[in-house]
Design an enzyme around this catalytic site. Structure first.
Site, PDB file in Angstrom:
ATOM      1  N   PHE A 197      -6.120  -5.875   7.354  1.00 24.92           N
ATOM      2  CA  PHE A 197      -4.728  -5.444   7.497  1.00 24.92           C
ATOM      3  C   PHE A 197      -4.086  -5.299   6.124  1.00 24.92           C
ATOM      4  O   PHE A 197      -4.550  -5.850   5.126  1.00 24.92           O
ATOM      5  CB  PHE A 197      -3.929  -6.438   8.352  1.00 24.92           C
ATOM      6  CG  PHE A 197      -3.810  -7.811   7.743  1.00 24.92           C
ATOM      7  CD1 PHE A 197      -2.723  -8.145   6.944  1.00 24.92           C
ATOM      8  CD2 PHE A 197      -4.789  -8.777   7.960  1.00 24.92           C
ATOM      9  CE1 PHE A 197      -2.611  -9.411   6.380  1.00 24.92           C
ATOM     10  CE2 PHE A 197      -4.694 -10.040   7.397  1.00 24.92           C
ATOM     11  CZ  PHE A 197      -3.601 -10.361   6.609  1.00 24.92           C
ATOM     12  N   CYS A 198      -2.998  -4.515   6.093  1.00 17.52           N
ATOM     13  CA  CYS A 198      -2.218  -4.337   4.867  1.00 17.52           C
ATOM     14  C   CYS A 198      -0.776  -4.052   5.283  1.00 17.52           C
ATOM     15  O   CYS A 198      -0.435  -4.157   6.460  1.00 17.52           O
ATOM     16  CB  CYS A 198      -2.793  -3.216   4.005  1.00 17.52           C
ATOM     17  SG  CYS A 198      -2.914  -1.627   4.850  1.00 17.52           S
ATOM     18  N   THR A 199       0.075  -3.689   4.349  1.00 22.18           N
ATOM     19  CA  THR A 199       1.505  -3.562   4.635  1.00 22.18           C
ATOM     20  C   THR A 199       1.806  -2.485   5.673  1.00 22.18           C
ATOM     21  O   THR A 199       2.448  -2.741   6.687  1.00 22.18           O
ATOM     22  CB  THR A 199       2.285  -3.260   3.347  1.00 22.18           C
ATOM     23  OG1 THR A 199       1.958  -4.229   2.359  1.00 22.18           O
ATOM     24  CG2 THR A 199       3.784  -3.294   3.608  1.00 22.18           C
ATOM     25  N   GLY A 201      -0.699   0.172   6.474  1.00 20.74           N
ATOM     26  CA  GLY A 201      -1.905   0.743   7.047  1.00 20.74           C
ATOM     27  C   GLY A 201      -2.748   1.578   6.114  1.00 20.74           C
ATOM     28  O   GLY A 201      -3.950   1.755   6.340  1.00 20.74           O
ATOM     29  N   ILE A 226       1.255  -4.362   8.815  1.00 22.77           N
ATOM     30  CA  ILE A 226       2.104  -5.526   9.070  1.00 22.77           C
ATOM     31  C   ILE A 226       3.481  -5.099   9.559  1.00 22.77           C
ATOM     32  O   ILE A 226       4.048  -5.707  10.478  1.00 22.77           O
ATOM     33  CB  ILE A 226       2.249  -6.371   7.795  1.00 22.77           C
ATOM     34  CG1 ILE A 226       0.876  -6.861   7.321  1.00 22.77           C
ATOM     35  CG2 ILE A 226       3.180  -7.556   8.024  1.00 22.77           C
ATOM     36  CD1 ILE A 226       0.872  -7.333   5.879  1.00 22.77           C
TER      37      ILE A 226
END
Length: 352
Positions: A197-199, A201, A226
């Site tokens: 996952f990241c901020t 996508g 996120i």
């Protein structure tokens, strides 16, 4: 291809709702991987559309697509998004919105890049191969599986202020270090299921594509990142802990997508707590506990002078509450760009 690449997706409900009086600044985070061979010619039209609508923020365009975060009024953001959609090579795209009561960006920029997110590995193409998208509503079940290794692909300073329960921190300073982390710490024969996952996508588009090329078969990533998870999953059901770092003047957002509890050191750009701001190491615009021993005397002097000039500009009335000297400078630049554009148009008319 998932709907995250093909549809204009914006949820009808948000953790913090738009309000024309208080939360009247719309912050839109967007990206799309696409074939964009002639991207250079769109830099000025995109920039001018942003300037004409008083929309701030930064958009990156490259042959592989578009990425960025912009902010402005409801109408301004809608106008810019409509223009981007009208570009055939871009078309429809995913974007995520949050709302705030103050402009989170000082500048308006459109940058030409080699990549819209830099991993530093050649020929990684999310349009050809990418991990399996997992919707926020299904994320908790996936990461609760004991056979899944959960990896936070963001930078170390982002991870430290908030992440998902039981997530692994690769301790990378930049996204360029992620491939080295994979080579050293992960093995397709041992790590059968990998969730990432990241901020918003976009980093996971690249990281999961890279993982697939390295032989990892069962690779998942959080669709919308996120920010989409915080928007759609109630806090009571959430497995997120802490704030989410964002790359604008809000510094971080909480589970309601409201400005979080962190500020930012203007010297090193690290997120800092209120307690850290009480430290003797914190000097506004010059240093904080994270960088007091890292910056050279020359750098500290430069930071000190920058802070001094900003304060002088405010006293002269060149900046006002809710703005600062950088905003003034950018407005002057925008005026010059507009003047140059009008001059070019006039010259073309004469030539014709």
């Amino acid at each position: 291809m998932s709907t995250s690449q093909t549809d204009n997706v914006k949820a009808s409900t948000h953790a913090t709702e738009y309000d024309s009086v208080t939360n009247n600044i719309v912050v839109a985070a967007l990206y799309k991987f696409t074939r964009f061979a002639d991207f250079e010619k769109y830099r000025d039209p995109i920039l001018n559309t942003m300037l004409d609508n008083d929309v701030k923020g930064t958009l990156l365009i490259a042959s592989e697509g578009i990425n960025g975060t912009i902010s402005g009024t409801r109408q301004g953001i809608d106008n810019v998004l409509d223009y981007l959609r009208s570009i055939e090579e871009i078309g429809s795209f995913t974007f995520k919105e949050s709302y705030t009561d103050a402009q989170p960006f000082y500048r308006t920029k459109v940058k030409l890049k080699k990549e819209i997110v830099t991993m530093g590995v050649e020929n990684i193409d999310p349009l050809q191969s990418v991990g399996r998208y997992v919707k926020p509503s299904d994320w908790n079940a996936l990461i609760s599986d004991p056979d899944v290794i959960l990896i936070d692909t963001r930078n170390d300073y982002e991870v430290k202020i908030g992440t998902f329960q039981n997530a692994v921190n690769p301790n990378t300073e930049t996204f360029r270090e992620f491939p080295e982390y994979v080579a050293k710490e992960l093995d397709p024969s041992k790590h059968k299921k990998v969730a990432m996952f990241c901020t918003g996508g976009i980093r996971c588009e690249k990281s999961t594509a890279f993982m697939r090329e390295q032989g990892f078969e069962e690779v998942y990533h959080l669709e919308g990142g996120i920010l989409k998870y915080l928007e759609e999953v109630p806090a009571s059901d959430s497995m997120w802990e802490g704030d989410c770092f964002v790359f604008d003047n809000r510094v971080s957002v909480n589970h309601n997508l409201e400005k979080g509890s962190y500020e930012q050191c203007f010297a090193c750009r690290m997120p800092i707590t209120q307690a850290e701001m009480q430290s003797p190491a914190y000097i506004k615009g010059e240093s904080c506990p994270h960088c007091i021993d890292k910056a050279t005397d020359e750098q500290k002097a430069r930071f000190r002078e920058r802070e001094h000039q900003m304060q002088l500009a405010q006293k002269r009335g060149e900046a006002h509450i809710g703005s600062d000297v950088i905003d003034v400078i950018e407005k002057r630049k925008a005026a010059k760009i507009e003047a140059r554009r009008q001059a070019d148009a006039a010259n073309k008319t004469k030539a014709g």
